[in-house]
Design an enzyme around this catalytic site. Structure first.
Site, mmCIF file in Angstrom:
data_model
loop_
_atom_site.group_PDB
_atom_site.id
_atom_site.type_symbol
_atom_site.label_atom_id
_atom_site.label_comp_id
_atom_site.label_asym_id
_atom_site.label_seq_id
_atom_site.Cartn_x
_atom_site.Cartn_y
_atom_site.Cartn_z
ATOM 1 N N ASP A 154 -23.789 26.028 14.877
ATOM 2 C CA ASP A 154 -23.692 27.419 15.289
ATOM 3 C C ASP A 154 -25.034 27.938 15.774
ATOM 4 O OD1 ASP A 154 -22.961 30.004 15.739
ATOM 5 O OD2 ASP A 154 -22.528 30.499 13.659
ATOM 6 N N ASP A 365 -24.183 30.500 23.681
ATOM 7 C CA ASP A 365 -23.670 30.301 22.328
ATOM 8 C C ASP A 365 -22.772 29.079 22.268
ATOM 9 O OD1 ASP A 365 -23.055 30.975 19.604
ATOM 10 O OD2 ASP A 365 -21.155 31.799 20.297
#
Length: 484
Positions: A154, A365
């Site tokens: 992440d 992301d």
């Protein structure tokens, strides 16, 4: 006769020039899309016989086997279309989480409640399509002796954490829950220590007069993890990394499912790249292949690499921007987007500006699937793509996608090119990174969406097939196509 010969030669030359110009123009205007529908869910094929554990302290770059984690999901019997719908649902929650965090950050980090020569290593990266999450996972060893675990990658968060026994509340994961009592290298962080104070809010452990530092990480979708802040050894297929600060979660609730925890790859001080900056020079990169790939001889696997070797010298680099209110996200300066070889007039740098108060901007992301653009920029991009794809048969909207096409019965089609223009260079996307299958009947949709917020997000569908390199020391991100 001589004049005729000259005229013929001139006509031929003009024809060649015209053909060459047309070919160049055509190649800059269109990409070829191979029409493949959603594939069947692959079977988890990670070879447990190939141990991640080693007595070596090697810091050289490693290549390891990668596999897809659809088999981890409790919904592994779901159809490809059902899995895809779950993924889009999770993606919407992810975007809401990131957007809300950026909007209310006001200097708070995600942990806040509501130099020696670097070597390197690479680790397992597995697509989390089965989770309906769009995230990617890696396989690593935790503790001594090491226990193999799946961890979510992440780039949108910092704290490393995993579920620990005894569990007050734990979600279902594919591996046994980690038991810190069985590890020789596990240690809790004392309350009031320097490491504990690096958490934004360590006052809870003080108020309870606890000897152990307590942590809590909350996500915008309502998920959270709470437990003891600790240090532990992580092992990446032979590379041991000692004293990694991580959360040992005893109360973990939300939409995680399958993986044991999360490896925070954000830009903040408690992320894994920041913690290991002296060893790996703050450099890592990943290459994400088709999200449904299990890795095979015909298709390279997804990988993540840490260390100097993670950053290709020939990549297209763009500088990282700094948000004064939030240090976790990787902000880039997007100058514009081209469709069919021409800049879209309704997409400009001003729509993606990160202002002095921390609002707006563009982040990249790993956990978001579909790229989101501010609404005005998305509408301009969408309309330009529709104009360039008028020869394709339109199909009804699908979920968050409002621009879809019926490509049933076709094997290849020509679609307009899409190019991102960043400060420092441009990134041309393959057709499969922006026109994607959403069912098995030949419906394909333009894989972008609008957002009513000011934050834009470049998702992992658009990143597929690129080695995306993060250089925290050099404060830059690089893109290298076909580098998996």
């Amino acid at each position: 006769m001589g004049q005729q010969k000259v005229l013929n030669t001139l006509v031929f030359s003009v024809a060649v020039l015209f053909f060459s110009f047309s070919s160049a123009t055509s190649s800059s205007q269109y990409n070829t899309l191979v029409v493949n529908t959603l594939p069947s869910s692959p079977i988890l094929s990670f070879p447990e016989s190939e141990s991640l554990i080693s007595d070596s302290d090697s810091t050289t770059s490693l290549s390891v086997h990668l596999s897809h984690v659809d088999a981890l999901s409790s919904s592994s019997d779901a159809s490809p279309a059902e899995l895809f719908n779950l993924r889009l649902q999770r993606d919407s929650l992810r975007v809401e989480s990131l957007t809300s965090l950026a909007a209310v950050s006001a200097g708070r980090n995600v942990t806040k409640r509501p130099p020696r020569s670097a070597g390197g290593f690479s680790g397992v990266v597995i697509s989390g399509l089965s989770q309906g999450s769009g995230e990617y996972f890696m396989r690593l060893g935790v503790g001594t002796p090491a226990t193999n675990m799946y961890m979510v990658l992440d780039t949108g968060s910092d704290v490393v954490w995993l579920q620990c026994s005894p569990c007050k509340v734990c979600y279902n994961q594919s591996d046994p829950v980690f038991n810190p009592a069985k590890s020789k290298t596990f240690a809790t962080v004392p309350c009031g220590s320097r490491l504990c104070r690096r958490l934004d809010d360590s006052s809870e452990c003080v108020s309870r007069r606890s000897k152990a530092c307590l942590y809590q990480v909350s996500y915008g979708d309502g998920s959270f993890t709470v437990g003891d802040f600790s240090t532990e050894t992580l092992t990446f297929h032979g590379a041991r990394v000692d004293h990694v600060a991580l959360g040992c979660g005893h109360d973990n609730e939300g939409l995680f499912v399958g993986a044991a925890g999360l490896l925070g790859l954000g830009r903040g001080g408690l992320s894994f790249p920041s913690q290991t900056k002296n060893r790996y020079n703050g450099k890592f990169s990943y290459c994400l292949v088709d999200r449904t790939s299990s890795g095979s001889s015909s298709k390279p696997p997804s990988t993540i690499v840490f260390g100097n070797g993670a950053v290709p010298k020939t990549a297209v680099f763009t500088p990282l921007l700094t948000n004064p209110k939030l240090d976790t996200f990787y902000y880039l300066q997007l100058l514009g987007i081209s469709v069919g070889g021409s800049r879209v007039p309704g997409v400009s740098e001003s729509q993606f500006k990160l202002d002095a108060t921390g609002n707006g901007g563009v982040i990249i992301d790993s956990g978001t699937s579909v790229t989101r653009l501010t609404q005005s920029a998305y509408v301009a991009l969408r309309d330009a793509f529709r104009l360039g794809a008028t020869r394709l048969k339109r199909a009804p909207s699908y979920s968050l996608f409002d621009t879809c096409f019926d490509l049933s019965g076709m094997t290849t089609v020509k679609v307009p090119t899409v190019v991102f223009h960043f400060t420092g260079g441009e990134v041309s996307l393959p057709a499969s990174n922006y026109l994607i299958p959403v069912n098995n009947q030949g419906r394909f949709c333009f894989a972008f969406a609008g957002t009513m917020g000011s934050l834009s997000i470049i998702g992992n569908i658009q990143q597929q097939g690129f080695r995306v390199a993060y250089d925290l020391v050099g404060s830059r991100v690089g893109f290298l196509s076909r580098a998996c």
